[in-house]
Every structure is written in C-alpha cells, then in structure tokens.
Design a protein around this motif. Sequence first.
Motif, PDB file in Angstrom:
ATOM      1  N   LEU A 201       1.171  -1.037  -0.248  1.00  0.00           N
ATOM      2  CA  LEU A 201       0.024  -0.311  -0.304  1.00  0.00           C
ATOM      3  C   LEU A 201       0.797   1.559   0.267  1.00  0.00           C
ATOM      4  O   LEU A 201       0.336   2.173  -0.284  1.00  0.00           O
ATOM      5  CB  LEU A 201      -0.507   0.377   1.128  1.00  0.00           C
ATOM      6  N   ASP A 202       2.595   0.990   0.278  1.00  0.00           N
ATOM      7  CA  ASP A 202       2.799   2.520   1.045  1.00  0.00           C
ATOM      8  C   ASP A 202       3.900   2.231  -0.678  1.00  0.00           C
ATOM      9  O   ASP A 202       4.419   3.230  -0.940  1.00  0.00           O
ATOM     10  CB  ASP A 202       4.008   1.887   1.819  1.00  0.00           C
ATOM     11  N   ASP A 203       3.618   1.620  -1.477  1.00  0.00           N
ATOM     12  CA  ASP A 203       4.024   1.889  -3.381  1.00  0.00           C
ATOM     13  C   ASP A 203       3.485   2.793  -3.887  1.00  0.00           C
ATOM     14  O   ASP A 203       2.598   2.352  -3.813  1.00  0.00           O
ATOM     15  CB  ASP A 203       4.420   0.215  -3.613  1.00  0.00           C
ATOM     16  N   PRO A 204       4.039   3.811  -4.202  1.00  0.00           N
ATOM     17  CA  PRO A 204       3.497   4.767  -5.298  1.00  0.00           C
ATOM     18  C   PRO A 204       2.927   4.028  -6.306  1.00  0.00           C
ATOM     19  O   PRO A 204       2.159   4.816  -6.704  1.00  0.00           O
ATOM     20  CB  PRO A 204       3.855   5.470  -5.349  1.00  0.00           C
ATOM     21  N   THR A 205       2.996   2.788  -6.624  1.00  0.00           N
ATOM     22  CA  THR A 205       2.993   2.289  -8.403  1.00  0.00           C
ATOM     23  C   THR A 205       2.049   1.493  -8.486  1.00  0.00           C
ATOM     24  O   THR A 205       1.344   0.990  -9.663  1.00  0.00           O
ATOM     25  CB  THR A 205       4.515   1.741  -8.786  1.00  0.00           C
ATOM     26  N   ALA A 206       1.515   0.966  -6.992  1.00  0.00           N
ATOM     27  CA  ALA A 206       0.709  -0.305  -6.526  1.00  0.00           C
ATOM     28  C   ALA A 206      -0.614   0.913  -6.828  1.00  0.00           C
ATOM     29  O   ALA A 206      -1.757  -0.423  -6.147  1.00  0.00           O
ATOM     30  CB  ALA A 206       1.402  -0.938  -5.435  1.00  0.00           C
ATOM     31  N   THR A 207      -0.982   1.471  -7.720  1.00  0.00           N
ATOM     32  CA  THR A 207      -2.693   1.812  -7.144  1.00  0.00           C
ATOM     33  C   THR A 207      -3.386   1.732  -7.321  1.00  0.00           C
ATOM     34  O   THR A 207      -4.475   1.309  -7.256  1.00  0.00           O
ATOM     35  CB  THR A 207      -3.020   3.092  -8.409  1.00  0.00           C
ATOM     36  N   GLU A 208      -3.202   0.123  -8.794  1.00  0.00           N
ATOM     37  CA  GLU A 208      -4.221  -0.123  -8.775  1.00  0.00           C
ATOM     38  C   GLU A 208      -4.801  -1.321  -8.251  1.00  0.00           C
ATOM     39  O   GLU A 208      -5.799  -1.807  -8.059  1.00  0.00           O
ATOM     40  CB  GLU A 208      -3.891  -1.050 -10.351  1.00  0.00           C
ATOM     41  N   LEU A 209      -3.862  -1.921  -7.591  1.00  0.00           N
ATOM     42  CA  LEU A 209      -3.718  -3.375  -6.334  1.00  0.00           C
ATOM     43  C   LEU A 209      -4.335  -2.863  -5.112  1.00  0.00           C
ATOM     44  O   LEU A 209      -5.958  -3.271  -4.500  1.00  0.00           O
ATOM     45  CB  LEU A 209      -2.220  -3.504  -6.248  1.00  0.00           C
ATOM     46  N   ARG A 210      -4.378  -1.505  -4.715  1.00  0.00           N
ATOM     47  CA  ARG A 210      -5.127  -0.540  -3.759  1.00  0.00           C
ATOM     48  C   ARG A 210      -6.224  -0.356  -3.959  1.00  0.00           C
ATOM     49  O   ARG A 210      -7.334  -1.077  -3.210  1.00  0.00           O
ATOM     50  CB  ARG A 210      -4.325   1.024  -3.454  1.00  0.00           C
ATOM     51  N   GLU A 211      -6.866   0.038  -5.514  1.00  0.00           N
ATOM     52  CA  GLU A 211      -8.395   0.022  -5.554  1.00  0.00           C
ATOM     53  C   GLU A 211      -8.859  -1.863  -5.184  1.00  0.00           C
ATOM     54  O   GLU A 211      -9.925  -1.588  -5.220  1.00  0.00           O
ATOM     55  CB  GLU A 211      -8.449   0.577  -7.017  1.00  0.00           C
ATOM     56  N   LEU A 212      -8.019  -2.538  -6.307  1.00  0.00           N
ATOM     57  CA  LEU A 212      -8.765  -3.718  -5.892  1.00  0.00           C
ATOM     58  C   LEU A 212      -8.762  -4.248  -4.448  1.00  0.00           C
ATOM     59  O   LEU A 212      -9.912  -5.042  -4.265  1.00  0.00           O
ATOM     60  CB  LEU A 212      -7.758  -5.207  -6.890  1.00  0.00           C
ATOM     61  N   CYS A 213      -7.958  -4.289  -3.841  1.00  0.00           N
ATOM     62  CA  CYS A 213      -8.381  -4.192  -2.668  1.00  0.00           C
ATOM     63  C   CYS A 213      -9.825  -3.491  -1.686  1.00  0.00           C
ATOM     64  O   CYS A 213     -10.344  -4.468  -0.991  1.00  0.00           O
ATOM     65  CB  CYS A 213      -6.994  -3.800  -1.731  1.00  0.00           C
ATOM     66  N   THR A 214      -9.727  -2.712  -2.065  1.00  0.00           N
ATOM     67  CA  THR A 214     -10.956  -1.705  -1.546  1.00  0.00           C
ATOM     68  C   THR A 214     -12.382  -2.382  -1.883  1.00  0.00           C
ATOM     69  O   THR A 214     -13.518  -2.098  -1.442  1.00  0.00           O
ATOM     70  CB  THR A 214     -10.993  -0.202  -1.532  1.00  0.00           C
ATOM     71  N   ARG A 215     -12.290  -2.904  -3.147  1.00  0.00           N
ATOM     72  CA  ARG A 215     -13.572  -3.499  -3.886  1.00  0.00           C
ATOM     73  C   ARG A 215     -13.788  -5.230  -3.012  1.00  0.00           C
ATOM     74  O   ARG A 215     -15.071  -5.212  -2.780  1.00  0.00           O
ATOM     75  CB  ARG A 215     -13.276  -4.559  -5.153  1.00  0.00           C
ATOM     76  N   VAL A 216     -12.841  -6.156  -1.881  1.00  0.00           N
ATOM     77  CA  VAL A 216     -13.344  -7.278  -2.061  1.00  0.00           C
ATOM     78  C   VAL A 216     -14.510  -6.342   0.159  1.00  0.00           C
ATOM     79  O   VAL A 216     -13.950  -5.680   0.396  1.00  0.00           O
ATOM     80  CB  VAL A 216     -11.288  -7.494  -1.115  1.00  0.00           C
ATOM     81  N   ARG A 217     -15.031  -7.606  -0.901  1.00  0.00           N
ATOM     82  CA  ARG A 217     -16.108  -7.261   0.414  1.00  0.00           C
ATOM     83  C   ARG A 217     -16.887  -9.021   1.077  1.00  0.00           C
ATOM     84  O   ARG A 217     -17.544  -8.494   2.111  1.00  0.00           O
ATOM     85  CB  ARG A 217     -17.614  -6.999  -0.100  1.00  0.00           C
ATOM     86  N   ALA A 218     -15.725  -9.784   0.862  1.00  0.00           N
ATOM     87  CA  ALA A 218     -15.883 -11.003   1.297  1.00  0.00           C
ATOM     88  C   ALA A 218     -14.976 -10.977   3.241  1.00  0.00           C
ATOM     89  O   ALA A 218     -14.462  -9.993   3.275  1.00  0.00           O
ATOM     90  CB  ALA A 218     -15.491 -11.810   1.215  1.00  0.00           C
TER      91      ALA A 218
END
Length: 126
Positions: free
Chosen positions: A37-54
Amino acid sequence: MPDATARETESPRPVRPAPGTRQELPDDECTAPHYFLDDPTATELRELCTRVRAPLAAANALDDAWAPPRSRDAFLLNAYRNAQVDLIDIDPHDFGPIGHMGYFRRTASPLWERALDWFAERHIEG
C-alpha cells in the motif's frame, strides 16, 4: 549484507536476523509498514483491495518475529477497509512454538482445523 551473528552492541539500534537468512533487520524499522500500500506505483492493487467485500480471516502467531500481528493489522486493516476482517492472534502457549513457518509443521493440524471451522461457519448455500 550485515552478518546476523554480529553482536547487538555493535549496532546503534537493536537488530534481529530475518527468518531464513543471515541478514539483520532493525527491530524498530520497517521500510513499508503498510506493505504494498505504500508503493506509489500500486494504485490498481490498492483499488482492487477496496473492492473486496468477503469476510477475511487473518491469523498470526504471537511468536512470529517476522510478521507479528501489528504488521498484519497495519496492512490488512488499511488494504481491505470494506471487508469484515477477523483478526486472530495465535498464542504459542496454546499450540507450542509456531513462529513464521510453523503452520506447515505436522503439529499445526489444530490450527488448520480452526481455519476450516472458520470457513464452515461462514458457508452460505447458494
């Protein structure tokens, strides 16, 4: 690479060997406390994590020097903020020494039984 056998008195800060290596890691420092999450190039990965509802279960051994519960919490609670996260601290006094890789020992079967129970409790027919 610093040698893990060096005495702590030679370092201005306490250090410990990284599991499975001879590299020393400062006890009071983490270069990425929120993991990727601290990696400035990981924006897509951070976004995908916020989609998890399980619902998620995150179990950590209290004697894991490499990934202690506070490390798990800093990452998971920030990454999966829209999911219900069950934080499970495993006490080695209940199961014997676990550390970072103890989950894969034959003696760890009670831990896996607990994990399967967690899934069974949340199983939804459909």
